[in-house]
Design a protein around this motif. Structure first.
Motif, PDB file in Angstrom:
ATOM      1  N   GLY A  68      83.664  63.547 -71.950  1.00 38.41           N
ATOM      2  CA  GLY A  68      83.952  62.142 -71.641  1.00 38.41           C
ATOM      3  C   GLY A  68      85.305  61.965 -70.972  1.00 38.41           C
ATOM      4  N   ARG A  69      86.296  62.693 -71.450  1.00 37.20           N
ATOM      5  CA  ARG A  69      87.639  62.593 -70.836  1.00 37.20           C
ATOM      6  C   ARG A  69      87.595  63.057 -69.385  1.00 37.20           C
ATOM      7  NH1 ARG A  69      89.255  64.343 -75.987  1.00 37.20           N
ATOM      8  NH2 ARG A  69      89.295  66.539 -75.339  1.00 37.20           N
ATOM      9  N   THR A  70      86.844  64.121 -69.129  1.00 39.71           N
ATOM     10  CA  THR A  70      86.750  64.654 -67.758  1.00 39.71           C
ATOM     11  C   THR A  70      86.016  63.684 -66.835  1.00 39.71           C
ATOM     12  OG1 THR A  70      86.756  66.908 -68.613  1.00 39.71           O
ATOM     13  CG2 THR A  70      85.903  66.598 -66.381  1.00 39.71           C
ATOM     14  N   LEU A  71      84.942  63.052 -67.363  1.00 38.18           N
ATOM     15  CA  LEU A  71      84.116  62.154 -66.539  1.00 38.18           C
ATOM     16  C   LEU A  71      84.515  60.683 -66.693  1.00 38.18           C
ATOM     17  CD1 LEU A  71      80.572  63.725 -67.131  1.00 38.18           C
ATOM     18  CD2 LEU A  71      82.108  64.085 -65.182  1.00 38.18           C
ATOM     19  N   GLN A  72      85.584  60.458 -67.462  1.00 34.80           N
ATOM     20  CA  GLN A  72      86.065  59.093 -67.724  1.00 34.80           C
ATOM     21  C   GLN A  72      84.959  58.206 -68.313  1.00 34.80           C
ATOM     22  OE1 GLN A  72      87.761  58.148 -63.792  1.00 34.80           O
ATOM     23  NE2 GLN A  72      89.799  58.487 -64.669  1.00 34.80           N
ATOM     24  N   GLN A  73      84.349  58.751 -69.374  1.00 33.79           N
ATOM     25  CA  GLN A  73      83.269  58.046 -70.088  1.00 33.79           C
ATOM     26  C   GLN A  73      83.545  58.126 -71.589  1.00 33.79           C
ATOM     27  OE1 GLN A  73      80.455  56.510 -68.851  1.00 33.79           O
ATOM     28  NE2 GLN A  73      80.980  56.913 -66.708  1.00 33.79           N
ATOM     29  N   SER A  74      82.931  57.217 -72.345  1.00 32.26           N
ATOM     30  CA  SER A  74      83.075  57.276 -73.799  1.00 32.26           C
ATOM     31  C   SER A  74      82.220  58.424 -74.349  1.00 32.26           C
ATOM     32  CB  SER A  74      82.601  55.962 -74.441  1.00 32.26           C
ATOM     33  OG  SER A  74      81.200  55.824 -74.274  1.00 32.26           O
ATOM     34  N   GLU A  75      82.570  58.902 -75.556  1.00 31.81           N
ATOM     35  CA  GLU A  75      81.758  59.985 -76.138  1.00 31.81           C
ATOM     36  C   GLU A  75      80.339  59.504 -76.453  1.00 31.81           C
ATOM     37  OE1 GLU A  75      82.742  60.312 -80.825  1.00 31.81           O
ATOM     38  OE2 GLU A  75      84.407  60.895 -79.534  1.00 31.81           O
ATOM     39  N   GLN A 113      76.693  70.637 -59.112  1.00 35.30           N
ATOM     40  CA  GLN A 113      77.307  69.690 -60.050  1.00 35.30           C
ATOM     41  C   GLN A 113      77.593  70.369 -61.393  1.00 35.30           C
ATOM     42  OE1 GLN A 113      74.585  66.346 -60.322  1.00 35.30           O
ATOM     43  NE2 GLN A 113      76.020  64.989 -59.282  1.00 35.30           N
ATOM     44  N   THR A 114      76.621  71.167 -61.858  1.00 32.54           N
ATOM     45  CA  THR A 114      76.752  71.859 -63.149  1.00 32.54           C
ATOM     46  C   THR A 114      77.942  72.801 -63.122  1.00 32.54           C
ATOM     47  OG1 THR A 114      74.347  71.762 -63.437  1.00 32.54           O
ATOM     48  CG2 THR A 114      75.531  73.319 -64.823  1.00 32.54           C
ATOM     49  N   GLU A 115      78.011  73.608 -62.083  1.00 31.15           N
ATOM     50  CA  GLU A 115      79.097  74.598 -61.987  1.00 31.15           C
ATOM     51  C   GLU A 115      80.452  73.921 -61.841  1.00 31.15           C
ATOM     52  OE1 GLU A 115      77.794  77.144 -58.826  1.00 31.15           O
ATOM     53  OE2 GLU A 115      76.084  77.880 -60.007  1.00 31.15           O
ATOM     54  N   SER A 136      83.530  74.184 -64.617  1.00 27.32           N
ATOM     55  CA  SER A 136      84.857  74.695 -64.218  1.00 27.32           C
ATOM     56  C   SER A 136      85.980  73.712 -64.569  1.00 27.32           C
ATOM     57  CB  SER A 136      84.879  74.996 -62.718  1.00 27.32           C
ATOM     58  OG  SER A 136      84.798  73.787 -61.976  1.00 27.32           O
ATOM     59  N   GLN A 137      85.642  72.424 -64.702  1.00 29.67           N
ATOM     60  CA  GLN A 137      86.657  71.407 -65.021  1.00 29.67           C
ATOM     61  C   GLN A 137      86.972  71.329 -66.524  1.00 29.67           C
ATOM     62  OE1 GLN A 137      84.466  68.153 -63.220  1.00 29.67           O
ATOM     63  NE2 GLN A 137      86.055  67.880 -61.654  1.00 29.67           N
ATOM     64  N   LEU A 138      86.086  71.892 -67.335  1.00 32.19           N
ATOM     65  CA  LEU A 138      86.246  71.797 -68.794  1.00 32.19           C
ATOM     66  C   LEU A 138      86.987  73.019 -69.327  1.00 32.19           C
ATOM     67  CD1 LEU A 138      82.589  70.635 -69.564  1.00 32.19           C
ATOM     68  CD2 LEU A 138      84.647  69.200 -69.671  1.00 32.19           C
ATOM     69  N   GLU A 139      87.899  72.794 -70.254  1.00 32.59           N
ATOM     70  CA  GLU A 139      88.711  73.890 -70.791  1.00 32.59           C
ATOM     71  C   GLU A 139      88.365  74.178 -72.245  1.00 32.59           C
ATOM     72  OE1 GLU A 139      92.786  72.945 -70.220  1.00 32.59           O
ATOM     73  OE2 GLU A 139      92.675  73.079 -68.025  1.00 32.59           O
ATOM     74  N   ALA A 182      83.912  78.994 -75.628  1.00 29.06           N
ATOM     75  CA  ALA A 182      83.320  79.484 -74.373  1.00 29.06           C
ATOM     76  C   ALA A 182      82.520  78.369 -73.718  1.00 29.06           C
ATOM     77  CB  ALA A 182      82.427  80.692 -74.632  1.00 29.06           C
ATOM     78  N   ILE A 183      82.658  78.238 -72.389  1.00 25.03           N
ATOM     79  CA  ILE A 183      81.925  77.234 -71.601  1.00 25.03           C
ATOM     80  C   ILE A 183      81.332  77.938 -70.390  1.00 25.03           C
ATOM     81  CG2 ILE A 183      82.111  75.073 -70.275  1.00 25.03           C
ATOM     82  CD1 ILE A 183      84.679  74.484 -71.984  1.00 25.03           C
ATOM     83  N   SER A 184      80.057  77.689 -70.097  1.00 30.37           N
ATOM     84  CA  SER A 184      79.422  78.342 -68.949  1.00 30.37           C
ATOM     85  C   SER A 184      78.394  77.411 -68.313  1.00 30.37           C
ATOM     86  CB  SER A 184      78.741  79.653 -69.384  1.00 30.37           C
ATOM     87  OG  SER A 184      77.765  79.375 -70.385  1.00 30.37           O
ATOM     88  N   ALA A 185      78.070  77.691 -67.065  1.00 26.44           N
ATOM     89  CA  ALA A 185      77.069  76.889 -66.340  1.00 26.44           C
ATOM     90  C   ALA A 185      75.718  77.579 -66.430  1.00 26.44           C
ATOM     91  CB  ALA A 185      77.488  76.734 -64.881  1.00 26.44           C
ATOM     92  N   GLY A 186      74.728  76.877 -66.980  1.00 27.22           N
ATOM     93  CA  GLY A 186      73.356  77.386 -67.008  1.00 27.22           C
ATOM     94  C   GLY A 186      72.559  76.721 -65.902  1.00 27.22           C
ATOM     95  N   HIS A 187      71.233  76.691 -66.029  1.00 26.26           N
ATOM     96  CA  HIS A 187      70.377  76.035 -65.034  1.00 26.26           C
ATOM     97  C   HIS A 187      70.348  74.533 -65.310  1.00 26.26           C
ATOM     98  CE1 HIS A 187      69.041  79.780 -63.321  1.00 26.26           C
ATOM     99  NE2 HIS A 187      68.741  80.240 -64.520  1.00 26.26           N
ATOM    100  N   GLY A 188      71.163  73.786 -64.583  1.00 30.26           N
ATOM    101  CA  GLY A 188      71.190  72.332 -64.734  1.00 30.26           C
ATOM    102  C   GLY A 188      71.783  71.866 -66.049  1.00 30.26           C
ATOM    103  N   ALA A 189      72.500  72.755 -66.751  1.00 28.33           N
ATOM    104  CA  ALA A 189      73.115  72.382 -68.030  1.00 28.33           C
ATOM    105  C   ALA A 189      74.393  73.178 -68.244  1.00 28.33           C
ATOM    106  CB  ALA A 189      72.150  72.629 -69.183  1.00 28.33           C
ATOM    107  N   VAL A 190      75.394  72.520 -68.816  1.00 26.49           N
ATOM    108  CA  VAL A 190      76.628  73.209 -69.199  1.00 26.49           C
ATOM    109  C   VAL A 190      76.466  73.671 -70.645  1.00 26.49           C
ATOM    110  CG1 VAL A 190      79.122  73.021 -69.515  1.00 26.49           C
ATOM    111  CG2 VAL A 190      78.013  71.798 -67.630  1.00 26.49           C
ATOM    112  N   HIS A 191      76.758  74.948 -70.909  1.00 27.31           N
ATOM    113  CA  HIS A 191      76.593  75.524 -72.244  1.00 27.31           C
ATOM    114  C   HIS A 191      77.939  75.661 -72.946  1.00 27.31           C
ATOM    115  CE1 HIS A 191      72.293  76.982 -72.073  1.00 27.31           C
ATOM    116  NE2 HIS A 191      72.496  76.453 -70.879  1.00 27.31           N
ATOM    117  N   PHE A 192      77.918  75.452 -74.261  1.00 29.16           N
ATOM    118  CA  PHE A 192      79.141  75.509 -75.070  1.00 29.16           C
ATOM    119  C   PHE A 192      78.917  76.415 -76.277  1.00 29.16           C
ATOM    120  CE2 PHE A 192      78.830  71.407 -73.005  1.00 29.16           C
ATOM    121  CZ  PHE A 192      80.104  71.199 -72.476  1.00 29.16           C
TER     122      PHE A 192
END
Length: 579
Positions: free
Chosen positions: A14-21, A64-66, A70-73, A80-90
């Motif tokens: 949310g902080r990265t996309l400027q949205q509420s949780e 968009q996914t990738e 890359s913007q999330l820390e 760990a954070i990674s880009a899957g197929h159309g989804a960000v994995h945590f």
């Protein structure tokens, strides 16, 4: 605890996309686990973010996914954070996962685990009326009513666990010409002694005999019409006999329901709404909805063009009401009495058009709450036979299931000495019936299979009960370990983590079940949990381990056991401690 991690990840995104949780949470879900393969814990669906207008719908979704990944820390929660197929994995911090999940088991013992999740607390709650089972009185409980009974019980249990006030209603078929036949038949063929000894069996025999007579005897048909006329006119002798048949039937049914672990708050019936049905007809008249067909029946036009190409009959030509007329009256009466948030009807799929018409007419009458009414249809069961042949009555099924289960238990080397083996066999057999029924989509027909249903291994209710009993035994044998300090770092092995990852999904499974009212999600979740526990029994022994390691593993097994028991109860099963 899924809630803790879901909120932390949603806040980060949310902080990265400027949205509420709250805006991000619907796009987050726990990742299903696979026994042989390590996986991440949560995934964020980019397509859901697009649908919700949080991300632009155009462009390459993978790019968009990738970009978002890359913007999330990473931080102390997410390692760990990674880009899957159309989804960000945590992947969350492993030790924190163990701490938070087992902490929740300590705080929310028993049936409360997972129910305080933001997914579930966001669901609207209120009064839920569930109408299910609904057999015909003066007849033994037909095996065909089993599905309605156990499906309705599951829905009522689920809604109650999610914080709704639930009214469990049995709407009995206790009116109509069948009672004319039975009343007339009992005066000729009835026997008080047989009625006392085996009431429903005798009434069934009378009903079969009078039907045969009425097929070729006009005098008998006339006697049946006359008895029903007396009943509709509320003549005391007819009403007294009808009430006696009804009371006998409800008492007998309660015995069968007890065996199934089912109870009702209200025993209603068509007879309750006989007078109100005429009021419903008057309301239809006042709304200008009542028309007369060529046959002289009164109907409601349901065609979009108003050309009578589709209509529903609500009164016979002689002015008597029908099943749907009484259903209209019942729906209005229940809203007045319960002010329900939702009303759910559980019947077989052959009645789908009936409920479609019922809801259409209620809507035409101007009832704004019609969209709170819902029909849950189900398919048929094929091949339900006992050793003596085709099944007619549910008690025959329960007796046979108990006998077969008792035999299987007597042959098993792992069966414990039980105080009441018959009661345990029946409880486990009912669980087997429920799981066989609930594994697939409710609308599908399925073929009844005794041998597969009662297997101790595989995806069965017997396997769930065996797993629960085994966990209870493990904890009882190791009560002395309770005094030892708990060390969460001892549960970082892959199998312990996999079990905890699976438990992260529990609130999502309940949420999904609440949306579509299908028990298969919960059944499959519990079966998977039981298979994981079975592996852990073998690979994570308590016996022979150090006291601190034994304590850690027992804490994990105890938490898994509480979720297993909670889920089983929602399905309508009674968990056994020994078998």
């Amino acid at each position: 605890m899924a809630s803790f991690f879901r909120r932390k990840i949603a806040a980060k995104v949310g902080r990265t996309l400027q949205q509420s949780e709250e805006a991000i949470i619907p796009a987050l879900s726990a990742v299903p686990v696979f026994k042989k393969q390590q996986s991440d814990d949560f995934k964020l669906s980019l397509s859901t973010l697009r649908i919700r207008g949080i991300l632009p719908s155009g462009g390459d979704i993978q790019q968009q996914t990738e970009k978002l990944a890359s913007q999330l820390e990473q931080d102390t929660v997410v390692e760990a954070i990674s880009a899957g197929h159309g989804a960000v994995h945590f992947q969350v911090n492993r030790e924190l996962l163990v701490q938070k999940m087992l902490e929740q088991f300590e705080q929310e013992r028993g049936d409360a685990f997972g129910l305080n999740s933001e997914l579930l607390t966001a669901l609207k709650t209120g009064t839920t009326v569930v109408e299910y089972s609904s057999p015909n009185i003066a007849k033994k409980f037909h095996a065909g009513h089993l599905r309605s009974t156990i499906i309705g019980n599951f829905i009522a249990n689920l809604k109650q666990s999610l914080g709704n006030k639930v009214v469990r209603m049995n709407y009995l078929g206790d009116w109509g010409m069948q009672f004319g036949l039975l009343g007339a038949g009992f005066s000729q063929f009835g026997c008080e002694e047989k009625l006392e000894k085996n009431p429903l069996q005798h009434l069934f025999e009378v009903y079969v005999r009078v039907n045969k007579e009425a097929d070729h005897d006009e005098v008998m048909r006339q006697a049946a019409r006359e008895f029903f006329r007396q009943l509709e006119q509320r003549e005391s002798k007819a009403v007294s006999l009808w009430k006696r048949f009804r009371d006998i039937t409800v008492d007998e049914y309660r015995h069968v329901y007890k065996r199934l672990g089912v109870h009702f708050d209200v025993y209603s019936g068509e007879s309750f709404h006989q007078d109100q049905a005429q009021e419903a007809v008057q309301q239809l008249q006042s709304h200008g909805l009542l028309k007369t067909s060529e046959k002289g029946t009164r109907v409601v036009d349901l065609s979009p063009a108003g050309d009578m190409s589709s209509f529903c009959t609500v009164l016979r030509s002689d002015g008597t009401s029908l099943y749907i007329t009484r259903d209209l009256a019942a729906a209005v009466d229940r809203m007045q009495e319960y002010h329900f948030h939702e009303m759910i009807y559980v019947t077989d799929k052959s009645q789908s058009s009936h409920f479609q018409q019922l809801f259409q007419i209620l809507d035409k009458m101007g009832h704004s709450w019609t969209d709170r009414c819902r029909h849950v249809p189900f398919g048929l069961v094929r091949g339900m036979k006992t050793r003596s042949g085709e099944v007619v009555f549910l008690e025959d099924v329960l007796d046979e299931a108990r006998a077969r289960m008792l035999h299987n238990m007597s042959q098993s080397k792992t069966t414990k000495d039980l105080e009441d083996p018959e009661a345990t066999a029946e409880t486990v057999a009912v669980s087997a019936l429920i799981v066989q029924d609930f594994k697939g989509p409710l609308q599908s027909d399925y073929t009844f299979d005794w041998d597969r249903m009662l297997q101790a291994q595989g995806d069965t209710g017997v396997f769930l009960q065996y797993t629960h009993a085994r966990l209870c035994s493990l904890m009882k044998k190791n009560e002395r370990v309770d005094a030892v300090a708990f060390d969460s770092s001892l549960l970082l092995d892959p199998l312990s983590i996999t079990i905890l990852q699976h438990l992260l999904r529990y609130d999502e499974v309940l949420f999904q079940s609440a949306q579509d009212l299908q028990p298969k999600h919960l059944v499959n979740f519990l079966l998977k949990l039981s298979h994981l526990i079975s592996s852990a029994h073998r690979d994570l022994p308590v016996k022979g381990s150090s006291l601190t390691l034994a304590k850690a593993r027992l804490r994990l097994f105890s938490g898994a056991c509480s979720v297993l028991a909670s889920g089983m109860r929602i399905l309508g099963m009674t968990p056994v401690d020994r078998m």
